[in-house]
Scaffold this motif. Structure first.
Motif, mmCIF file in Angstrom:
data_model
loop_
_atom_site.group_PDB
_atom_site.id
_atom_site.type_symbol
_atom_site.label_atom_id
_atom_site.label_comp_id
_atom_site.label_asym_id
_atom_site.label_seq_id
_atom_site.Cartn_x
_atom_site.Cartn_y
_atom_site.Cartn_z
ATOM 1 N N UNK A 1 0.822 -1.191 0.000
ATOM 2 C CA UNK A 1 0.000 0.000 0.000
ATOM 3 C C UNK A 1 0.870 1.260 0.000
ATOM 4 N N UNK A 2 2.154 1.128 0.376
ATOM 5 C CA UNK A 2 3.041 2.286 0.355
ATOM 6 C C UNK A 2 3.210 2.969 1.685
ATOM 7 N N UNK A 3 2.545 2.491 2.740
ATOM 8 C CA UNK A 3 2.721 3.091 4.061
ATOM 9 C C UNK A 3 4.145 2.842 4.541
ATOM 10 N N UNK A 4 4.758 3.865 5.117
ATOM 11 C CA UNK A 4 6.149 3.753 5.539
ATOM 12 C C UNK A 4 6.285 3.890 7.054
ATOM 13 N N UNK A 5 7.183 3.068 7.590
ATOM 14 C CA UNK A 5 7.561 3.126 9.000
ATOM 15 C C UNK A 5 9.073 3.310 9.017
ATOM 16 N N UNK A 33 2.983 -7.512 3.899
ATOM 17 C CA UNK A 33 1.652 -7.615 3.313
ATOM 18 C C UNK A 33 0.749 -6.514 3.864
ATOM 19 N N UNK A 34 -0.241 -6.081 3.080
ATOM 20 C CA UNK A 34 -1.195 -5.081 3.582
ATOM 21 C C UNK A 34 -1.875 -5.572 4.861
ATOM 22 N N UNK A 35 -1.943 -4.696 5.840
ATOM 23 C CA UNK A 35 -2.559 -5.019 7.115
ATOM 24 C C UNK A 35 -1.593 -5.477 8.184
ATOM 25 N N UNK A 36 -0.333 -5.730 7.831
ATOM 26 C CA UNK A 36 0.650 -6.186 8.819
ATOM 27 C C UNK A 36 1.180 -5.053 9.692
ATOM 28 N N UNK A 37 1.118 -3.823 9.199
ATOM 29 C CA UNK A 37 1.608 -2.683 9.972
ATOM 30 C C UNK A 37 0.443 -2.103 10.767
ATOM 31 N N UNK A 38 0.685 -1.874 12.031
ATOM 32 C CA UNK A 38 -0.314 -1.227 12.885
ATOM 33 C C UNK A 38 -0.560 0.184 12.357
ATOM 34 N N UNK A 39 -1.808 0.568 12.121
ATOM 35 C CA UNK A 39 -2.081 1.906 11.580
ATOM 36 C C UNK A 39 -1.499 3.044 12.421
ATOM 37 N N UNK A 40 -1.368 2.846 13.718
ATOM 38 C CA UNK A 40 -0.792 3.881 14.573
ATOM 39 C C UNK A 40 0.722 3.997 14.396
#
Length: 72
Positions: A1-5, A33-40
């Motif tokens: 999804x492109x979300x970065x940590x 995979x999408x959903x593996x990263x905590x949204x917070x």
């Protein structure tokens, strides 16, 4: 999804540049995979990331292991 940590000091400058840039290319160490990263935990939302490149075989030059040898 492109979300970065980010880890450690990468959190100082990278999020600001990713949101200010016209095109953001993220070179990442790990893709999950999408959903593996905590949204917070997401620092830069995927809407700002245009391209993702998974790098391989990183040499972590900052992280050095030093071992003291005992003198007898």
């Amino acid at each position: 999804m492109g979300n970065l940590v980010y880890r450690k000091t990468a959190r100082n400058f990278n999020p600001v540049m990713a949101t200010a840039a016209a095109v953001t290319i993220a070179e990442v160490e790990h893709l999950v995979e999408p959903g593996e990263i905590d949204p917070d935990a997401v620092v830069t939302p995927g809407i700002y990331v245009k391209y993702i490149l998974e790098g391989a075989h990183y040499e972590k030059r900052i992280e050095k292991r030093t071992v003291r040898t005992e003198k007898t």
